[in-house]
Write an enzyme that holds these catalytic residues in place. Sequence first.
Site, short mmCIF file in Angstrom:
data_model
loop_
_atom_site.label_atom_id
_atom_site.label_comp_id
_atom_site.label_asym_id
_atom_site.label_seq_id
_atom_site.Cartn_x
_atom_site.Cartn_y
_atom_site.Cartn_z
N SER A 40 0.87 -1.18 0.00
CA SER A 40 0.00 0.00 0.00
C SER A 40 0.90 1.23 0.00
O SER A 40 0.95 2.00 0.93
CB SER A 40 -0.92 -0.01 1.22
N HIS A 153 -3.43 -5.92 2.64
CA HIS A 153 -2.55 -6.95 3.18
C HIS A 153 -3.24 -8.29 3.41
O HIS A 153 -2.64 -9.22 3.94
CB HIS A 153 -1.92 -6.49 4.49
N GLN A 161 -6.34 -1.45 7.46
CA GLN A 161 -5.24 -2.34 7.12
C GLN A 161 -4.61 -3.05 8.32
O GLN A 161 -4.20 -4.19 8.23
CB GLN A 161 -4.18 -1.53 6.38
N GLU A 162 -4.51 -2.32 9.46
CA GLU A 162 -3.76 -2.88 10.59
C GLU A 162 -4.42 -2.56 11.93
O GLU A 162 -4.85 -1.42 12.15
CB GLU A 162 -2.32 -2.32 10.59
N GLU A 203 1.54 -9.45 7.13
CA GLU A 203 2.40 -9.04 8.24
C GLU A 203 2.25 -9.95 9.45
O GLU A 203 2.61 -9.57 10.57
CB GLU A 203 2.13 -7.57 8.58
N ASP A 240 -3.80 1.24 11.81
CA ASP A 240 -3.35 1.88 10.57
C ASP A 240 -4.51 1.73 9.59
O ASP A 240 -4.78 0.64 9.08
CB ASP A 240 -2.09 1.23 10.00
N GLU A 281 -3.00 5.72 12.31
CA GLU A 281 -2.14 6.07 11.18
C GLU A 281 -2.98 6.23 9.92
O GLU A 281 -3.95 5.49 9.72
CB GLU A 281 -1.12 4.94 11.02
N ASP A 308 1.80 8.35 7.31
CA ASP A 308 2.64 7.39 6.59
C ASP A 308 2.64 7.79 5.11
O ASP A 308 3.55 8.49 4.65
CB ASP A 308 2.09 5.98 6.81
N LYS A 333 9.90 4.95 7.35
CA LYS A 333 10.22 3.77 6.54
C LYS A 333 11.42 4.13 5.68
O LYS A 333 11.33 5.02 4.83
CB LYS A 333 9.04 3.42 5.64
N HIS A 361 8.57 -1.34 9.52
CA HIS A 361 8.88 -2.29 8.45
C HIS A 361 8.02 -1.97 7.23
O HIS A 361 7.25 -1.01 7.24
CB HIS A 361 8.57 -3.71 8.96
N ARG A 362 8.12 -2.80 6.18
CA ARG A 362 7.17 -2.78 5.06
C ARG A 362 6.43 -4.11 5.05
O ARG A 362 6.86 -5.09 5.68
CB ARG A 362 7.89 -2.62 3.70
N SER A 363 5.34 -4.18 4.29
CA SER A 363 4.61 -5.45 4.24
C SER A 363 5.43 -6.52 3.52
O SER A 363 5.29 -7.71 3.79
CB SER A 363 3.25 -5.26 3.57
N LYS A 384 6.81 -0.53 14.70
CA LYS A 384 5.85 -1.55 14.26
C LYS A 384 6.56 -2.42 13.24
O LYS A 384 7.16 -1.93 12.28
CB LYS A 384 4.57 -0.92 13.69
P1 PGA Z 1 3.10 -1.24 3.12
O1 PGA Z 1 2.19 -1.16 4.43
O2 PGA Z 1 4.45 -1.67 3.51
O3 PGA Z 1 2.37 -2.23 2.27
O4 PGA Z 1 3.06 0.15 2.54
C1 PGA Z 1 2.65 -0.71 5.65
C2 PGA Z 1 1.90 0.53 6.09
O5 PGA Z 1 1.00 1.03 5.39
O6 PGA Z 1 2.22 1.06 7.14
ZN ZN Z 2 0.66 2.73 6.94
#
Ligand code: PGA
Ligand code: ZN
Length: 424
Positions: A40, A153, A161-162, A203, A240, A281, A308, A333, A361-363, A384
């Site tokens: 994403s 994800h 997403q999270e 994740e 998130d 987020e 983000d 990131k 991290h990243r996904s 995270k």
């Molecule tokens: P991504 O997701 O690594 O797929 O961008 C992580 C996030 O959105 O924080």
């Molecule tokens: Zn994010």
Amino acid sequence: LIEAVGAREILDSRGNPTVEVEVLLDDGIVQRAAVPSGASTGAFEAYELRDGDKSRYGGKGVLKAVEAVIDELGPAIEGVDAAEQRVIDGILIDVDGTENKKRVGANAILGVSLAVAKAAADSADLPLFRYLGGPNAHLLPVPLFNVINGGEHADNGIDFQEYFLAPIGADTYSESLRWGVETYHVLKSELKAAGFNTGLGDEGGFAPDLPSNREGLEFLLKAIEKAGFTPGKDIAVGLDVAATEFFSDGVYRVEGGEWSAEQLIEYFEGLVRDFPIVTIEDALAEDDWDNWKSLTDAIGSKVQLVGDDLFVTNPKRLADGIARGVGNSLLVKVNQIGTLTETFDAVSLAHRAGYTAMLSHRSGETEDTTIADLVVATNSGQIKTGAPARSERVAKYNQLLRIEEELGDAAVFAGRSAFPRFQG
Ligand code: PGA
Ligand code: ZN
């Protein structure tokens, strides 16, 4: 001095190619770093160069980036002192020559930038967190465990997403890790007992087909209590939203409906009232600056609002956000910006403005654990890196255990103080 730089194509946790770089110093030290990759991704991130050759890995190969490391980036820094990180990152940026690292790829540049730092640390005989952070690096972060995966994800119907567990009430990092793990396992039983699928998302969090976004938070609270903890006091929760992913033509598509930003903001106000939420987020889309401002005015004094996709670890976008009073926290990131130096610049800009910073991290991840050292080096107090499951996620949490051990009595767990706005 840097003697040689090599690179290869390896795989990330989703089975996609990514760049790994090796740096050799004239004292014989060799260190390597691997580059993560998002799903994403924000539109304003530094450019990830992929081959586009459909006959290999569906076009996702990174041989061009590997070649750029070997033919251009490596030769440009050979003979330079590896301890001159800022000089080296400047050279890498100049060799590329574009605003968003589009020519040789931010994935090529980042691999070199990180591998140089690791080699320099090793050459100085220091752990990476100490080399990068200096004598004052001592703060162990609150781990934000992403235990329910939705959005891009996972293949379920959850919009957000999270969903995080944040064990803020623990005394030490290792205790917070145990609390998170115990609650994660109880969450699995709870989901199972309620008839939901407990397969994992990208994740390492569960990816149940929950009927609503609120239901995810309710499951977290149930699991926290059943695991023997007090929601809010011991373990808080977070989100998130990754709202850019469900925003188009001026509307947010949530739970089958079309919501305005105003409706979504009101909805978040309700969530913050009803649940012990420490962090949200990307509650709104990456370009929705005016509504981000309204959101910040509405709930920014009570909850951490992390940018983000909004800030993309970019000091310029962050400076813009700070000037407008938008958000109050930076997601960090390394591959969104592409060098270690620019990452440090973004974090210190955030801290100077009274914004918090969360390492991430990243996904799509690898076994590389650099971000664990980075969070301690910057005394950011929050990280995270997924659920406490799947080795590419756990690798970072395990590295933090080693750092905690290395620091011994000097280690301080950030705990609640990492979230100065949280009142729950
Ligand atoms: P991504 O997701 O690594 O797929 O961008 C992580 C996030 O959105 O924080
Ligand atoms: Zn994010």
